[in-house]
Design a protein around this motif. Structure first.
Motif, PDB file in Angstrom:
ATOM      1  N   ASP A 355       0.809  -1.219   0.000  1.00 33.51           N
ATOM      2  CA  ASP A 355       0.000   0.000   0.000  1.00 33.51           C
ATOM      3  C   ASP A 355       0.843   1.270   0.000  1.00 33.51           C
ATOM      4  O   ASP A 355       0.325   2.369   0.200  1.00 33.51           O
ATOM      5  CB  ASP A 355      -0.937   0.014   1.217  1.00 33.51           C
ATOM      6  N   GLY A 356       2.137   1.131  -0.198  1.00 30.19           N
ATOM      7  CA  GLY A 356       3.005   2.297  -0.277  1.00 30.19           C
ATOM      8  C   GLY A 356       3.099   3.047   1.042  1.00 30.19           C
ATOM      9  O   GLY A 356       3.251   2.444   2.115  1.00 30.19           O
ATOM     10  N   LEU A 357       2.963   4.358   0.976  1.00 26.74           N
ATOM     11  CA  LEU A 357       3.119   5.184   2.166  1.00 26.74           C
ATOM     12  C   LEU A 357       1.925   5.101   3.113  1.00 26.74           C
ATOM     13  O   LEU A 357       1.985   5.606   4.240  1.00 26.74           O
ATOM     14  CB  LEU A 357       3.344   6.649   1.753  1.00 26.74           C
ATOM     15  N   TRP A 358       0.855   4.450   2.669  1.00 28.72           N
ATOM     16  CA  TRP A 358      -0.304   4.248   3.547  1.00 28.72           C
ATOM     17  C   TRP A 358      -0.050   3.144   4.570  1.00 28.72           C
ATOM     18  O   TRP A 358      -0.770   3.035   5.560  1.00 28.72           O
ATOM     19  CB  TRP A 358      -1.527   3.871   2.711  1.00 28.72           C
ATOM     20  N   ASP A 359       0.955   2.324   4.315  1.00 27.59           N
ATOM     21  CA  ASP A 359       1.214   1.161   5.174  1.00 27.59           C
ATOM     22  C   ASP A 359       1.982   1.574   6.427  1.00 27.59           C
ATOM     23  O   ASP A 359       3.183   1.318   6.583  1.00 27.59           O
ATOM     24  CB  ASP A 359       2.018   0.115   4.391  1.00 27.59           C
ATOM     25  N   LYS A 360       1.279   2.193   7.334  1.00 24.97           N
ATOM     26  CA  LYS A 360       1.863   2.737   8.562  1.00 24.97           C
ATOM     27  C   LYS A 360       2.583   1.677   9.378  1.00 24.97           C
ATOM     28  O   LYS A 360       3.697   1.900   9.879  1.00 24.97           O
ATOM     29  CB  LYS A 360       0.740   3.382   9.383  1.00 24.97           C
ATOM     30  N   GLU A 361       1.990   0.517   9.516  1.00 19.92           N
ATOM     31  CA  GLU A 361       2.577  -0.543  10.351  1.00 19.92           C
ATOM     32  C   GLU A 361       3.942  -0.974   9.815  1.00 19.92           C
ATOM     33  O   GLU A 361       4.899  -1.136  10.560  1.00 19.92           O
ATOM     34  CB  GLU A 361       1.637  -1.755  10.427  1.00 19.92           C
ATOM     35  N   ARG A 362       4.036  -1.174   8.501  1.00 20.02           N
ATOM     36  CA  ARG A 362       5.312  -1.583   7.902  1.00 20.02           C
ATOM     37  C   ARG A 362       6.366  -0.488   8.055  1.00 20.02           C
ATOM     38  O   ARG A 362       7.511  -0.756   8.403  1.00 20.02           O
ATOM     39  CB  ARG A 362       5.120  -1.917   6.419  1.00 20.02           C
ATOM     40  N   LEU A 363       5.981   0.735   7.762  1.00 22.93           N
ATOM     41  CA  LEU A 363       6.929   1.836   7.786  1.00 22.93           C
ATOM     42  C   LEU A 363       7.512   2.082   9.172  1.00 22.93           C
ATOM     43  O   LEU A 363       8.667   2.489   9.310  1.00 22.93           O
ATOM     44  CB  LEU A 363       6.263   3.124   7.280  1.00 22.93           C
ATOM     45  N   LEU A 364       6.735   1.813  10.208  1.00 23.49           N
ATOM     46  CA  LEU A 364       7.173   2.100  11.570  1.00 23.49           C
ATOM     47  C   LEU A 364       7.908   0.938  12.249  1.00 23.49           C
ATOM     48  O   LEU A 364       8.297   1.050  13.406  1.00 23.49           O
ATOM     49  CB  LEU A 364       5.970   2.501  12.429  1.00 23.49           C
ATOM     50  N   LYS A 365       8.117  -0.142  11.513  1.00 25.94           N
ATOM     51  CA  LYS A 365       8.799  -1.289  12.109  1.00 25.94           C
ATOM     52  C   LYS A 365      10.268  -0.992  12.387  1.00 25.94           C
ATOM     53  O   LYS A 365      10.783   0.070  12.056  1.00 25.94           O
ATOM     54  CB  LYS A 365       8.672  -2.507  11.189  1.00 25.94           C
ATOM     55  N   GLU A 366      10.956  -1.958  12.999  1.00 25.49           N
ATOM     56  CA  GLU A 366      12.337  -1.754  13.430  1.00 25.49           C
ATOM     57  C   GLU A 366      13.311  -1.810  12.244  1.00 25.49           C
ATOM     58  O   GLU A 366      12.966  -2.232  11.140  1.00 25.49           O
ATOM     59  CB  GLU A 366      12.718  -2.829  14.455  1.00 25.49           C
TER      60      GLU A 366
END
Length: 393
Positions: A355-366
């Motif tokens: 989902d690109g930049l909408w994928d909050k969970e992925r983007l905020l991972k470690e």
């Protein structure tokens, strides 16, 4: 009398104690060294300026116009708008054409067609967001963005501080804005005007030593190359200034002083010293690209916006996208690339996956998690030898 003597003795004792308390202490003198004036980039010959950077501003005008008049506000709603924008891109002003100036160095000539296609894809995306070809373009443009759906990001369409994004949440106008800083400005600075083909050229050095001036001008060709590099650096200057980023402390000062020193050394043909200044500029300016991209990816503002409402981080992340793209034009002190075109595209694909930049969970991972912002920033830092800790201070 005895009382007076005792009082005198106590006063004397206190004065001795006070004098000895500061033993072995460092005392700062009130005297301060005089502050020397900052050097200026001004050079002359026979009483007239020998610096000419007009080309830089002439080329900047159409580049900025494309961004401000068409892309940033998604104003390609009619075929006429599209034709005008593409004409500005292809024909420019004062004979300087942005399309012709993209990735012109020998270092990027093999990838030039692919790079031009990337810019065309951002123009096409902006046209789609604008509603070009739709029955009612304004209604399409004025639609709020949702996951998987292009549109505007902001409080409402009348908000001054809005941006327009594609279905992945990427603000293509911001990508263009920063990518072209690499594809034209950075490429010209590091891979054209300060390249070894110029600074080490026996022909240019010989002409400079003989003070052979360019036809109708007050400078040698070697001086003009250096001046143009300085002129194009002016568009990177704001990013090189630290603005609270410890990793960029004194970066602009070192770059600017190297430009001044290098031009000064030309007066006495000190080519070894000129090469050292060019090496410093390459190292420092390439570091600026990496640090700024990493800061936009993992900076406090980006993370705060992502956690509260992902949409409000899209502009910052899109700027990071553009700078990552620009990083392929950076060079180390030895003139070698830090990252290739293919590697750059691979990094950007990890940002756009799913989902690109909408994928909050992925983007905020470690950092260990591929696809996270920390992981992406670390990958860039590894290539440019900038640690994530430097950015997250």
């Amino acid at each position: 009398m005895n009382c007076i003597k005792e009082i005198f003795f106590l006063c004397l004792l206190m004065s001795v104690t006070a004098c000895t308390e500061g033993t072995n202490e460092t005392v700062e003198s009130a005297y301060q060294l005089p502050v020397l004036p900052e050097p200026s980039y001004k050079f002359s010959r026979n009483g007239e300026s020998s610096v000419n950077t007009l080309e830089c501003d002439f080329l900047k005008y159409p580049i900025d116009r494309i961004f401000s008049a068409y892309l940033s506000a998604a104003r390609i709603t009619t075929l006429t708008d599209s034709v005008k924008m593409l004409r500005l891109y292809a024909e420019g002003t004062y004979g300087l054409k942005p399309q012709e100036q993209i990735a012109t160095s020998s270092a990027h000539i093999t990838n030039r067609e692919r790079i031009l296609k990337d810019f065309k894809s951002w123009f096409d995306a902006s046209a789609r967001i604008s509603g070009l070809g739709k029955t009612n373009p304004s209604n399409h443009r004025n639609t709020e963005a949702e996951k998987g759906k292009e549109g505007y990001v902001g409080t409402n369409i009348g908000d001054k501080d809005i941006c327009f994004v594609n279905e992945k949440g990427v603000a293509v106008a911001e990508v263009y804005r920063y990518a072209i800083m690499g594809a034209i400005y950075l490429d010209k600075i590091l891979n054209v005007h300060l390249s070894g083909n110029v600074t080490d050229s026996p022909k240019l050095r010989s002409a400079h030593d003989l003070t052979q001036l360019s036809a109708g001008h007050n400078y040698t060709e070697l001086e003009h190359h250096w001046d143009l590099a300085y002129g194009y650096y002016g568009f990177w200057k704001s990013l090189a200034q630290s603005e609270g980023l410890p990793a960029l402390k004194d970066s602009h000062r070192r770059i600017f002083h190297s430009f001044v020193r290098g031009r000064s050394y030309m007066e006495t043909s000190r080519y070894d010293e000129i090469k050292l200044q060019a090496d410093t500029i390459r190292h420092e300016l390439s570091r600026v690209v990496a640090v700024r991209a990493m800061s936009l990816l993992v900076g406090a503002n980006t993370f705060a916006n992502l956690k509260e409402n992902p949409k409000y981080a899209f502009r910052l992340l899109s700027q990071a996208y553009g700078l990552i793209y620009a990083s392929q034009f950076a060079r180390n002190a030895q003139g070698q690339p830090f990252i290739t075109y293919e590697e750059t595209r691979n990094l950007l694909q990890t940002l756009e996956q799913g989902d690109g930049l909408w994928d909050k969970e992925r983007l905020l991972k470690e950092e260990k998690d591929e696809g996270s912002l920390r992981h992406l920033a670390a990958q860039i830092g590894q290539r440019f030898e900038v640690s994530l800790k430097e950015i997250e201070k």
